[in-house]
Design a protein around this motif. Structure first.
Motif, short mmCIF file in Angstrom:
data_model
loop_
_atom_site.label_atom_id
_atom_site.label_comp_id
_atom_site.label_asym_id
_atom_site.label_seq_id
_atom_site.Cartn_x
_atom_site.Cartn_y
_atom_site.Cartn_z
N ASP A 91 0.85 -1.18 0.00
CA ASP A 91 0.00 0.00 0.00
C ASP A 91 0.89 1.23 0.00
OD1 ASP A 91 -2.43 1.36 0.00
OD2 ASP A 91 -2.35 1.62 2.18
N SER A 93 2.47 4.66 -2.75
CA SER A 93 2.61 5.16 -4.12
C SER A 93 3.29 4.15 -5.04
CB SER A 93 3.43 6.45 -4.10
OG SER A 93 4.76 6.15 -3.74
N PHE A 127 1.92 8.70 -13.03
CA PHE A 127 1.57 7.53 -12.22
C PHE A 127 2.46 7.38 -10.98
CE2 PHE A 127 -0.76 6.29 -15.95
CZ PHE A 127 -1.85 5.62 -15.42
N ARG A 130 0.69 8.08 -7.75
CA ARG A 130 -0.61 7.46 -7.51
C ARG A 130 -0.46 6.35 -6.50
NH1 ARG A 130 -4.08 6.76 -12.66
NH2 ARG A 130 -3.88 8.87 -13.44
N ASN A 131 -1.56 6.10 -5.79
CA ASN A 131 -1.54 4.96 -4.87
C ASN A 131 -1.75 3.67 -5.66
OD1 ASN A 131 -2.46 2.91 -2.86
ND2 ASN A 131 -2.15 4.66 -1.49
N SER A 132 -1.00 2.64 -5.30
CA SER A 132 -1.09 1.36 -6.03
C SER A 132 -2.51 0.79 -5.98
CB SER A 132 -0.09 0.35 -5.45
OG SER A 132 -0.40 0.07 -4.11
N ARG A 133 -3.25 1.16 -4.92
CA ARG A 133 -4.64 0.69 -4.80
C ARG A 133 -5.53 1.17 -5.95
NH1 ARG A 133 -5.80 2.84 1.01
NH2 ARG A 133 -5.22 4.58 -0.27
N ASP A 134 -5.18 2.34 -6.50
CA ASP A 134 -6.05 2.96 -7.50
C ASP A 134 -5.71 2.58 -8.94
OD1 ASP A 134 -7.20 4.23 -5.35
OD2 ASP A 134 -5.83 5.94 -5.47
N LEU A 135 -4.84 1.59 -9.12
CA LEU A 135 -4.46 1.17 -10.47
C LEU A 135 -5.44 0.13 -11.01
CD1 LEU A 135 -0.63 0.61 -9.84
CD2 LEU A 135 -1.69 2.63 -10.89
N SER A 136 -5.65 0.15 -12.31
CA SER A 136 -6.42 -0.92 -12.95
C SER A 136 -5.55 -2.17 -12.99
CB SER A 136 -6.81 -0.51 -14.36
OG SER A 136 -5.66 -0.52 -15.19
N GLN A 139 -2.65 -1.66 -15.45
CA GLN A 139 -1.65 -0.69 -14.95
C GLN A 139 -0.82 -1.33 -13.84
OE1 GLN A 139 -4.44 2.30 -13.81
NE2 GLN A 139 -4.45 3.30 -15.82
N ARG A 140 -1.50 -2.08 -13.00
CA ARG A 140 -0.82 -2.76 -11.89
C ARG A 140 0.22 -3.74 -12.42
NH1 ARG A 140 -2.88 -3.95 -6.62
NH2 ARG A 140 -2.09 -5.96 -5.95
#
Ligand SMILES: Nc1ncnc2c1ncn2[C@@H]1O[C@H](COP(=O)(O)OP(=O)(O)O)[C@@H](O)[C@H]1O
Ligand SMILES: [Mg+2]
Length: 239
Positions: A91, A93, A127, A130-136, A139-140
């Motif tokens: 959890d 960036s 990117f 961005r928080n890794s939680r908010d990636l598709s 993207q992840r």
């Protein structure tokens, strides 16, 4: 052709259960080799042996002509990167996730290098924070691939990395891996259950069943397998 990884009569077992039987062959330097076969065939186990997560019961493995057991574990992990279907993230960036492999070695990742890594996987530098939680999902997976590149590995092991992605993301990842292979000359070993993908991305393919490599060669072998079991398997997968 030079081998990046070479197996010589490799066996693996857990207690009484035989998992890999007499694996002999090479993943060639700078090439993309795909591993296909039914679930439970031993594909993931074979990859885990390639980066030292597991050790064979018998037989020899050479990484760039040096016996794998002669590599210090940390050096081997740097040399042989691995990306997984689940693309595990901490959890925080994207930057924090990219920096993780170096942080574990007590080093830092300069931000401009992190941006270059994102560029390598087709993500804009926005990117980074961005928080890794908010990636598709796609993207992840791209961030996960970028993270394996931090150590500049010479060999990259990919385990079903597109299995949970939509068609468009799958294609993007395929193009991205081919680009990384060409740009850096990284040897790629790619487990996929998608035979069309194996035909599209790889030069070589190994078909594994019940712990054995039953057929191996140029990927187009999938169009006309010699082995009867492989024929049945391909028919079942591709119709
Ligand atoms: N730690 C373990 N203990 C016991 N059996 C295992 C272990 N890891 C894998 N196996 C077994 O080894 C076989 C090969 O598994 P795996 O390498 O994951 O296959 P694949 O990736 O081709 O689906 C399977 O039968 C699996 O149940
Ligand atoms: Mg597997």
């Amino acid at each position: 052709m030079k081998s990046a990884i070479r197996f010589n009569h490799v066996h693996y077992a857990v207690d009484d259960q035989v998992i890999l039987i007499n694996i002999t062959g090479s993943f060639y330097e700078g090439e993309i080799t795909t591993l296909v076969g039914p679930s439970g065939a031993g594909k993931t186990t074979l990859l885990k042996i390639c980066n030292g997560l597991l050790s064979p019961k018998s037989g020899e493995i050479y990484v760039k002509d040096k016996p794998i057991r002669e590599y210090p574990p940390v050096e081997l992990r740097r040399f042989v990167g691995m990306a997984l279907q689940s693309a595990p993230m901490i959890d925080g960036s994207v930057y924090k996730n990219l920096a993780l492999p170096l942080e574990l070695q007590g080093k830092q990742l300069p931000e401009n290098q992190a941006k270059d890594l994102l560029k390598d996987v087709g993500l804009s530098e926005q990117f980074l924070h961005r928080n890794s939680r908010d990636l598709s999902g796609g993207q992840r997976q791209k961030v996960s691939i970028a993270r394996t590149l931090v150590n500049r590995p010479q060999i990259l092991l990919l385990d079903e990395i597109t299995s949970s992605l939509d068609q468009v993301s799958q294609k993007e990842i395929e193009e991205l891996i081919v680009k990384i292979n060409q740009k850096y000359g990284v040897t790629i070993v790619w487990i996929t259950h998608n035979l069309q993908q194996a035909l599209a991305v790889g030069t070589y393919t190994w078909v594994m069943m019940e712990g054995e490599v039953v057929e191996a060669g140029k990927s187009h072998l999938l169009n006309s397998p010699a082995n009867e079991r492989v024929k049945q398997f391909v028919k079942g997968e591709m119709g």
